[in-house]
Structures are given as structure tokens and as C-alpha cells.
Write a protein that holds these residues in place. Structure first.
Motif, mmCIF file in Angstrom:
data_model
loop_
_atom_site.group_PDB
_atom_site.id
_atom_site.type_symbol
_atom_site.label_atom_id
_atom_site.label_comp_id
_atom_site.label_asym_id
_atom_site.label_seq_id
_atom_site.Cartn_x
_atom_site.Cartn_y
_atom_site.Cartn_z
ATOM 1 N N ASP A 64 0.823 -1.207 0.000
ATOM 2 C CA ASP A 64 0.000 0.000 0.000
ATOM 3 C C ASP A 64 0.861 1.262 0.000
ATOM 4 O O ASP A 64 0.544 2.237 -0.684
ATOM 5 C CB ASP A 64 -0.948 0.014 1.198
ATOM 6 C CG ASP A 64 -2.149 -0.886 1.000
ATOM 7 O OD1 ASP A 64 -2.399 -1.296 -0.152
ATOM 8 O OD2 ASP A 64 -2.850 -1.166 1.990
ATOM 9 N N ASN A 65 1.951 1.250 0.755
ATOM 10 C CA ASN A 65 2.825 2.419 0.767
ATOM 11 C C ASN A 65 3.541 2.606 -0.561
ATOM 12 O O ASN A 65 3.736 3.734 -1.011
ATOM 13 C CB ASN A 65 3.841 2.320 1.908
ATOM 14 C CG ASN A 65 3.210 2.663 3.222
ATOM 15 O OD1 ASN A 65 2.304 3.475 3.286
ATOM 16 N ND2 ASN A 65 3.692 2.034 4.278
ATOM 17 N N ILE A 66 3.927 1.512 -1.203
ATOM 18 C CA ILE A 66 4.556 1.622 -2.521
ATOM 19 C C ILE A 66 3.560 2.174 -3.531
ATOM 20 O O ILE A 66 3.915 3.023 -4.364
ATOM 21 C CB ILE A 66 5.133 0.256 -2.964
ATOM 22 C CG1 ILE A 66 6.365 -0.082 -2.122
ATOM 23 C CG2 ILE A 66 5.485 0.258 -4.447
ATOM 24 C CD1 ILE A 66 6.907 -1.467 -2.353
ATOM 25 N N LYS A 67 2.310 1.721 -3.464
ATOM 26 C CA LYS A 67 1.285 2.252 -4.372
ATOM 27 C C LYS A 67 1.081 3.745 -4.144
ATOM 28 O O LYS A 67 0.937 4.512 -5.103
ATOM 29 C CB LYS A 67 -0.021 1.489 -4.186
ATOM 30 C CG LYS A 67 0.009 0.097 -4.785
ATOM 31 C CD LYS A 67 -1.137 -0.796 -4.401
ATOM 32 C CE LYS A 67 -2.497 -0.277 -4.606
ATOM 33 N NZ LYS A 67 -3.539 -1.265 -4.262
ATOM 34 N N LEU A 68 1.085 4.174 -2.886
ATOM 35 C CA LEU A 68 0.933 5.594 -2.586
ATOM 36 C C LEU A 68 2.110 6.398 -3.131
ATOM 37 O O LEU A 68 1.919 7.443 -3.769
ATOM 38 C CB LEU A 68 0.809 5.806 -1.075
ATOM 39 C CG LEU A 68 0.778 7.262 -0.617
ATOM 40 C CD1 LEU A 68 -0.499 7.945 -1.083
ATOM 41 C CD2 LEU A 68 0.915 7.343 0.880
ATOM 42 N N LEU A 69 3.330 5.917 -2.907
ATOM 43 C CA LEU A 69 4.501 6.623 -3.401
ATOM 44 C C LEU A 69 4.526 6.669 -4.929
ATOM 45 O O LEU A 69 4.917 7.685 -5.516
ATOM 46 C CB LEU A 69 5.769 5.978 -2.866
ATOM 47 C CG LEU A 69 6.009 6.150 -1.365
ATOM 48 C CD1 LEU A 69 7.236 5.361 -0.933
ATOM 49 C CD2 LEU A 69 6.143 7.603 -1.002
ATOM 50 N N PHE A 73 4.519 10.012 -7.204
ATOM 51 C CA PHE A 73 5.540 10.192 -8.232
ATOM 52 C C PHE A 73 4.905 10.433 -9.598
ATOM 53 O O PHE A 73 5.314 11.336 -10.334
ATOM 54 C CB PHE A 73 6.459 8.966 -8.277
ATOM 55 C CG PHE A 73 7.516 9.042 -9.319
ATOM 56 C CD1 PHE A 73 8.608 9.879 -9.167
ATOM 57 C CD2 PHE A 73 7.425 8.275 -10.476
ATOM 58 C CE1 PHE A 73 9.587 9.956 -10.144
ATOM 59 C CE2 PHE A 73 8.387 8.344 -11.450
ATOM 60 C CZ PHE A 73 9.478 9.185 -11.286
ATOM 61 N N ASN A 74 3.888 9.658 -9.951
ATOM 62 C CA ASN A 74 3.215 9.832 -11.240
ATOM 63 C C ASN A 74 2.508 11.176 -11.311
ATOM 64 O O ASN A 74 2.458 11.795 -12.379
ATOM 65 C CB ASN A 74 2.232 8.691 -11.484
ATOM 66 C CG ASN A 74 2.935 7.404 -11.815
ATOM 67 O OD1 ASN A 74 4.059 7.403 -12.306
ATOM 68 N ND2 ASN A 74 2.286 6.289 -11.521
ATOM 69 N N TRP A 75 1.954 11.647 -10.195
ATOM 70 C CA TRP A 75 1.295 12.936 -10.180
ATOM 71 C C TRP A 75 2.313 14.048 -10.418
ATOM 72 O O TRP A 75 2.053 14.988 -11.167
ATOM 73 C CB TRP A 75 0.575 13.150 -8.848
ATOM 74 C CG TRP A 75 -0.100 14.469 -8.755
ATOM 75 C CD1 TRP A 75 -1.279 14.830 -9.324
ATOM 76 C CD2 TRP A 75 0.391 15.627 -8.061
ATOM 77 N NE1 TRP A 75 -1.556 16.129 -9.019
ATOM 78 C CE2 TRP A 75 -0.554 16.645 -8.248
ATOM 79 C CE3 TRP A 75 1.516 15.875 -7.313
ATOM 80 C CZ2 TRP A 75 -0.387 17.904 -7.696
ATOM 81 C CZ3 TRP A 75 1.686 17.137 -6.758
ATOM 82 C CH2 TRP A 75 0.734 18.128 -6.957
ATOM 83 N N ILE A 76 3.478 13.935 -9.778
ATOM 84 C CA ILE A 76 4.525 14.944 -9.968
ATOM 85 C C ILE A 76 5.010 14.930 -11.413
ATOM 86 O O ILE A 76 5.192 15.990 -12.031
ATOM 87 C CB ILE A 76 5.689 14.709 -8.987
ATOM 88 C CG1 ILE A 76 5.236 15.017 -7.559
ATOM 89 C CG2 ILE A 76 6.902 15.548 -9.352
ATOM 90 C CD1 ILE A 76 6.228 14.620 -6.496
ATOM 91 N N ILE A 77 5.199 13.743 -11.980
ATOM 92 C CA ILE A 77 5.641 13.639 -13.372
ATOM 93 C C ILE A 77 4.580 14.229 -14.313
ATOM 94 O O ILE A 77 4.907 14.887 -15.289
ATOM 95 C CB ILE A 77 5.940 12.175 -13.737
ATOM 96 C CG1 ILE A 77 7.162 11.665 -12.963
ATOM 97 C CG2 ILE A 77 6.169 11.992 -15.228
ATOM 98 C CD1 ILE A 77 8.449 12.376 -13.288
#
Length: 84
Positions: A64-69, A73-77
Motif C-alpha cells: 500500500d505504501n509503494i502504491k501511494l509513493l 511520483f506519477n502525479w509529480i511527473i
């Protein structure tokens, strides 16, 4: 001098944010509750192995934490104008 001012400002903001976090006080009967909970878990350990349950909970937490990160990251990109 300017660097010192920026560092003091940064640490001042961090101190202000940390001071906003309220103190956590546990209720009086918290330790007796933990004893009761461990007593119930000891009965559950006859049917379900506790180390396996803890391993499953740890894997779920990590995934779950990896999915959140990854979503952050995708939002920033996606906010970079030249990258679609």
C-alpha cells in the motif's frame, strides 16, 4: 548571513509545525486492555499462526505504501509540461 537566515527560517517553520501536534495521552486502563487483547490473541494462535499473520500484514502495509509513493511520483511527473 543570508544562508543562516534561511536556515533559521526553515527550522523555525519546522518547530512551529511540530508544536502544532497535540500530546497523546493514553487512558488509565490502556495497559489492562493490552493484557486482555494479548489473552484473546493467544487463543487465536491455536487456529492461526501469528507470525504468518504478521508477515501478511507487513506485506499489505509495504504494498500500500509503494502504491501511494508511485501515485505521488506519477502525479509529480504529470505536472511537468513537456512530459505527457
Amino acid at each position: 548571513m543570508i544562508l543562516e537566515l534561511v536556515i533559521r527560517l526553515f527550522f523555525g517553520i519546522v518547530t512551529l509545525l511540530l508544536s502544532l501536534i497535540p500530546k497523546i495521552e493514553l487512558p488509565q486502563n490502556f495497559l489492562s486492555f493490552m493484557g486482555d487483547a494479548s489473552y484473546l490473541i493467544s487463543f487465536a494462535s491455536y487456529f492461526l499462526p501469528i507470525p504468518t499473520i504478521l508477515a501478511c500484514i507487513a506485506v499489505i502495509f509495504v504494498v500500500d505504501n509503494i502504491k501511494l509513493l508511485m501515485s505521488i511520483f506519477n502525479w509529480i511527473i504529470s505536472k511537468i509540461p513537456t512530459i505527457s
